[in-house]
Motif scaffolding. Structure first.
Motif, mmCIF file in Angstrom:
data_model
loop_
_atom_site.group_PDB
_atom_site.id
_atom_site.type_symbol
_atom_site.label_atom_id
_atom_site.label_comp_id
_atom_site.label_asym_id
_atom_site.label_seq_id
_atom_site.Cartn_x
_atom_site.Cartn_y
_atom_site.Cartn_z
ATOM 1 N N THR A 26 -7.524 12.017 -79.248
ATOM 2 C CA THR A 26 -6.965 13.037 -80.130
ATOM 3 C C THR A 26 -7.882 14.241 -80.245
ATOM 4 O O THR A 26 -7.425 15.336 -80.540
ATOM 5 N N ALA A 29 -6.956 16.133 -76.929
ATOM 6 C CA ALA A 29 -5.534 16.361 -76.698
ATOM 7 C C ALA A 29 -5.146 17.843 -76.777
ATOM 8 O O ALA A 29 -4.419 18.321 -75.909
ATOM 9 N N PRO A 30 -5.592 18.619 -77.753
ATOM 10 C CA PRO A 30 -5.224 20.047 -77.766
ATOM 11 C C PRO A 30 -5.743 20.805 -76.543
ATOM 12 O O PRO A 30 -5.052 21.669 -76.009
ATOM 13 N N VAL A 32 -6.311 19.531 -73.487
ATOM 14 C CA VAL A 32 -5.501 19.106 -72.340
ATOM 15 C C VAL A 32 -4.120 19.735 -72.420
ATOM 16 O O VAL A 32 -3.590 20.229 -71.419
ATOM 17 N N LEU A 33 -3.527 19.765 -73.588
ATOM 18 C CA LEU A 33 -2.217 20.366 -73.791
ATOM 19 C C LEU A 33 -2.234 21.850 -73.448
ATOM 20 O O LEU A 33 -1.304 22.372 -72.832
ATOM 21 N N VAL A 36 -2.161 22.244 -69.667
ATOM 22 C CA VAL A 36 -0.842 21.910 -69.129
ATOM 23 C C VAL A 36 0.132 23.070 -69.359
ATOM 24 O O VAL A 36 0.875 23.466 -68.458
ATOM 25 N N VAL A 37 0.119 23.630 -70.551
ATOM 26 C CA VAL A 37 0.994 24.763 -70.857
ATOM 27 C C VAL A 37 0.633 25.963 -69.994
ATOM 28 O O VAL A 37 1.522 26.643 -69.453
#
Length: 114
Positions: A26, A29-30, A32-33, A36-37
């Motif tokens: 967690t 996660a931001p 990695v996100l 991806v975006v």
């Protein structure tokens, strides 16, 4: 002598849980996100456009009507292997441009309608 030592308070067995693997996941996660975006919104469309441009430049042939990056419209009169294209912009007026300077391939008959 005058200052007493301060020790950390010991935890009891049920009050604080070790975050373990989920805590680390967690945390990242931001990040990695975000990557991806960025890939789907910026990198992938740009690669697709570059691939289309490359295939258009490879398919150039004599008689094609094109637009250069400078805004010149003309008909391809000669394609060389060295990466250059000769374009007829007016009757008996030809210019030589790099293939990469050609931005758009027009449909046949477009120059006649202008």
């Amino acid at each position: 002598m005058f200052i007493s030592n301060a020790y950390a308070q010991a935890t009891t067995a049920g009050t604080a849980a070790d975050p373990g693997m989920m805590g680390n996941l967690t945390t990242f996660a931001p990040l990695v996100l975000m990557f991806v975006v960025m890939y789907f919104l910026m990198i992938r469309p740009q690669q697709k456009r570059a691939k289309e441009q490359r295939s258009m430049m490879d398919a150039l042939a004599k008689g094609d009507e094109v637009v250069t990056s400078g805004g010149l419209l003309g008909k391809v009169s000669k394609v060389s292997d060295a990466g250059y294209v000769t374009i007829e912009v007016a009757t008996n007026t030809e210019i030589v441009v790099q293939k990469s300077a050609i931005t758009t391939l027009l449909p046949k008959g477009t120059l006649k309608s202008l």
